[in-house]
Design a protein around this motif. Structure first.
Motif, PDB file in Angstrom:
ATOM      1  N   MET A   1     -10.500  43.299 100.854  1.00  0.00           N
ATOM      2  CA  MET A   1     -11.124  43.726 102.323  1.00  0.00           C
ATOM      3  C   MET A   1      -9.941  44.137 102.696  1.00  0.00           C
ATOM      4  O   MET A   1      -8.811  43.840 102.979  1.00  0.00           O
ATOM      5  CB  MET A   1     -11.672  42.451 102.787  1.00  0.00           C
ATOM      6  N   THR A   2     -10.086  45.337 103.842  1.00  0.00           N
ATOM      7  CA  THR A   2      -9.106  45.963 104.590  1.00  0.00           C
ATOM      8  C   THR A   2      -8.932  45.247 105.707  1.00  0.00           C
ATOM      9  O   THR A   2      -9.790  44.356 106.360  1.00  0.00           O
ATOM     10  CB  THR A   2      -9.530  47.278 105.068  1.00  0.00           C
ATOM     11  N   PHE A   3      -7.824  45.400 106.621  1.00  0.00           N
ATOM     12  CA  PHE A   3      -7.439  44.798 107.786  1.00  0.00           C
ATOM     13  C   PHE A   3      -8.710  44.954 108.793  1.00  0.00           C
ATOM     14  O   PHE A   3      -8.910  43.866 109.349  1.00  0.00           O
ATOM     15  CB  PHE A   3      -6.147  45.183 108.342  1.00  0.00           C
ATOM     16  N   LYS A   4      -9.142  46.193 109.027  1.00  0.00           N
ATOM     17  CA  LYS A   4     -10.253  46.257 109.826  1.00  0.00           C
ATOM     18  C   LYS A   4     -11.427  45.509 109.349  1.00  0.00           C
ATOM     19  O   LYS A   4     -12.110  45.007 110.370  1.00  0.00           O
ATOM     20  CB  LYS A   4     -10.384  48.018 109.941  1.00  0.00           C
ATOM     21  N   GLN A   5     -11.785  45.528 108.374  1.00  0.00           N
ATOM     22  CA  GLN A   5     -12.941  44.687 107.784  1.00  0.00           C
ATOM     23  C   GLN A   5     -12.967  43.065 107.852  1.00  0.00           C
ATOM     24  O   GLN A   5     -14.005  42.753 108.353  1.00  0.00           O
ATOM     25  CB  GLN A   5     -13.266  44.961 106.219  1.00  0.00           C
ATOM     26  N   LYS A   6     -11.725  42.741 107.777  1.00  0.00           N
ATOM     27  CA  LYS A   6     -11.415  41.436 108.124  1.00  0.00           C
ATOM     28  C   LYS A   6     -11.644  41.298 109.546  1.00  0.00           C
ATOM     29  O   LYS A   6     -12.374  40.193 109.950  1.00  0.00           O
ATOM     30  CB  LYS A   6      -9.983  40.973 107.711  1.00  0.00           C
ATOM     31  N   ILE A   7     -11.244  42.078 110.624  1.00  0.00           N
ATOM     32  CA  ILE A   7     -11.399  41.906 111.783  1.00  0.00           C
ATOM     33  C   ILE A   7     -13.057  41.863 112.307  1.00  0.00           C
ATOM     34  O   ILE A   7     -13.416  41.023 112.896  1.00  0.00           O
ATOM     35  CB  ILE A   7     -10.630  43.190 112.693  1.00  0.00           C
ATOM     36  N   HIS A   8     -13.457  42.955 111.835  1.00  0.00           N
ATOM     37  CA  HIS A   8     -15.057  43.156 112.066  1.00  0.00           C
ATOM     38  C   HIS A   8     -15.776  41.724 111.380  1.00  0.00           C
ATOM     39  O   HIS A   8     -16.830  41.209 112.170  1.00  0.00           O
ATOM     40  CB  HIS A   8     -15.612  44.509 111.182  1.00  0.00           C
ATOM     41  N   THR A   9     -15.487  41.152 110.337  1.00  0.00           N
ATOM     42  CA  THR A   9     -16.149  40.080 109.720  1.00  0.00           C
ATOM     43  C   THR A   9     -15.984  38.951 110.749  1.00  0.00           C
ATOM     44  O   THR A   9     -16.957  38.041 111.080  1.00  0.00           O
ATOM     45  CB  THR A   9     -15.574  39.947 108.226  1.00  0.00           C
ATOM     46  N   HIS A  10     -14.752  38.808 111.054  1.00  0.00           N
ATOM     47  CA  HIS A  10     -14.331  37.558 111.879  1.00  0.00           C
ATOM     48  C   HIS A  10     -15.157  37.795 113.123  1.00  0.00           C
ATOM     49  O   HIS A  10     -15.680  36.838 113.721  1.00  0.00           O
ATOM     50  CB  HIS A  10     -12.875  37.770 112.216  1.00  0.00           C
ATOM     51  N   TYR A  11     -15.209  38.876 113.891  1.00  0.00           N
ATOM     52  CA  TYR A  11     -15.985  39.020 115.061  1.00  0.00           C
ATOM     53  C   TYR A  11     -17.560  38.885 114.994  1.00  0.00           C
ATOM     54  O   TYR A  11     -18.071  38.214 115.586  1.00  0.00           O
ATOM     55  CB  TYR A  11     -15.853  40.395 115.576  1.00  0.00           C
ATOM     56  N   LEU A  12     -17.767  39.243 113.789  1.00  0.00           N
ATOM     57  CA  LEU A  12     -19.331  39.276 113.382  1.00  0.00           C
ATOM     58  C   LEU A  12     -19.522  37.378 113.228  1.00  0.00           C
ATOM     59  O   LEU A  12     -20.758  37.037 113.845  1.00  0.00           O
ATOM     60  CB  LEU A  12     -19.950  39.668 111.976  1.00  0.00           C
ATOM     61  N   GLN A  13     -18.741  36.827 112.536  1.00  0.00           N
ATOM     62  CA  GLN A  13     -18.920  35.276 112.582  1.00  0.00           C
ATOM     63  C   GLN A  13     -18.791  34.768 113.891  1.00  0.00           C
ATOM     64  O   GLN A  13     -19.742  33.746 114.090  1.00  0.00           O
ATOM     65  CB  GLN A  13     -17.842  34.753 111.678  1.00  0.00           C
ATOM     66  N   LEU A  14     -17.904  34.989 114.721  1.00  0.00           N
ATOM     67  CA  LEU A  14     -17.841  34.491 115.826  1.00  0.00           C
ATOM     68  C   LEU A  14     -19.117  34.672 116.851  1.00  0.00           C
ATOM     69  O   LEU A  14     -19.609  33.782 117.479  1.00  0.00           O
ATOM     70  CB  LEU A  14     -16.703  35.066 116.870  1.00  0.00           C
ATOM     71  N   VAL A  15     -19.714  35.780 116.722  1.00  0.00           N
ATOM     72  CA  VAL A  15     -20.838  36.081 117.485  1.00  0.00           C
ATOM     73  C   VAL A  15     -22.122  35.286 116.746  1.00  0.00           C
ATOM     74  O   VAL A  15     -22.677  34.656 117.569  1.00  0.00           O
ATOM     75  CB  VAL A  15     -21.107  37.740 117.470  1.00  0.00           C
ATOM     76  N   GLN A  16     -22.110  35.249 115.544  1.00  0.00           N
ATOM     77  CA  GLN A  16     -23.135  34.594 114.968  1.00  0.00           C
ATOM     78  C   GLN A  16     -23.315  33.146 115.329  1.00  0.00           C
ATOM     79  O   GLN A  16     -23.884  32.237 115.402  1.00  0.00           O
ATOM     80  CB  GLN A  16     -23.074  34.635 113.431  1.00  0.00           C
ATOM     81  N   ASP A  17     -21.839  32.406 115.326  1.00  0.00           N
ATOM     82  CA  ASP A  17     -21.599  31.105 115.853  1.00  0.00           C
ATOM     83  C   ASP A  17     -22.249  30.883 117.263  1.00  0.00           C
ATOM     84  O   ASP A  17     -22.672  29.785 117.377  1.00  0.00           O
ATOM     85  CB  ASP A  17     -19.973  30.712 115.580  1.00  0.00           C
TER      86      ASP A  17
END
Length: 149
Positions: A1-17
């Motif tokens: 997973m690229t750095f940008k994909q990690k960031i995107h995944t983290h923000y998606l999880q934050l919003v889902q939470d």
């Protein structure tokens, strides 16, 4: 997973939470109002129900905002690479990483701070459509776009 994909995944999880928390709060408030309706009568009861209804409206409004943020994030392809800054770009300017998506809290991935900002924000608006090497000034601070991912 690229750095940008990690960031995107983290923000998606934050919003889902956040979505999950607001939904849980709304359900709990609905249950409380049902339970309160069974055992109370009179002015105090009406006031309590009115306050619960106002609180529920606030929570529903916040939930809609977070759902809108998720909609924007869902439309972003974190694997996409563009030469110009678009929604979903990870921009390094003055050593600061900016993720053009929606306004969300600063996060830290791999020891690097990332700020998510909306394209409608003053900084996001200046960045949109520009390329590496672009320089601009906001509030007396000069910025140089060093990298776009």
């Amino acid at each position: 997973m690229t750095f940008k994909q990690k960031i995107h995944t983290h923000y998606l999880q934050l919003v889902q939470d956040r979505i999950d928390v607001f939904k849980d709060m709304i359900v709990a408030l609905t249950e409380d109002s049902k339970n309160d309706a069974k055992g109370s009568a009179g002015d105090k009861h009406e006031t309590a129900l009115s306050m619960m209804h106002i609180e529920q409206e606030k929570l529903n409004r916040k939930l809609r905002e977070v759902l809108d943020q998720k909609t924007v994030l869902d439309k972003i392809d974190p694997a996409a690479i563009a030469n110009t800054i678009i929604v979903g770009s990870l921009v390094k300017a003055n050593g600061i990483y900016l993720y053009l998506s929606v306004a969300l809290p600063k996060i830290n991935i791999e020891g690097i701070n990332i700020i998510a900002l909306s394209p409608q924000s003053p900084l996001g608006n200046k960045l949109m459509g520009n390329q590496e090497g672009f320089t601009f000034e906001i509030n007396g601070t000069k910025y140089l776009v060093e990298e776009i991912r």
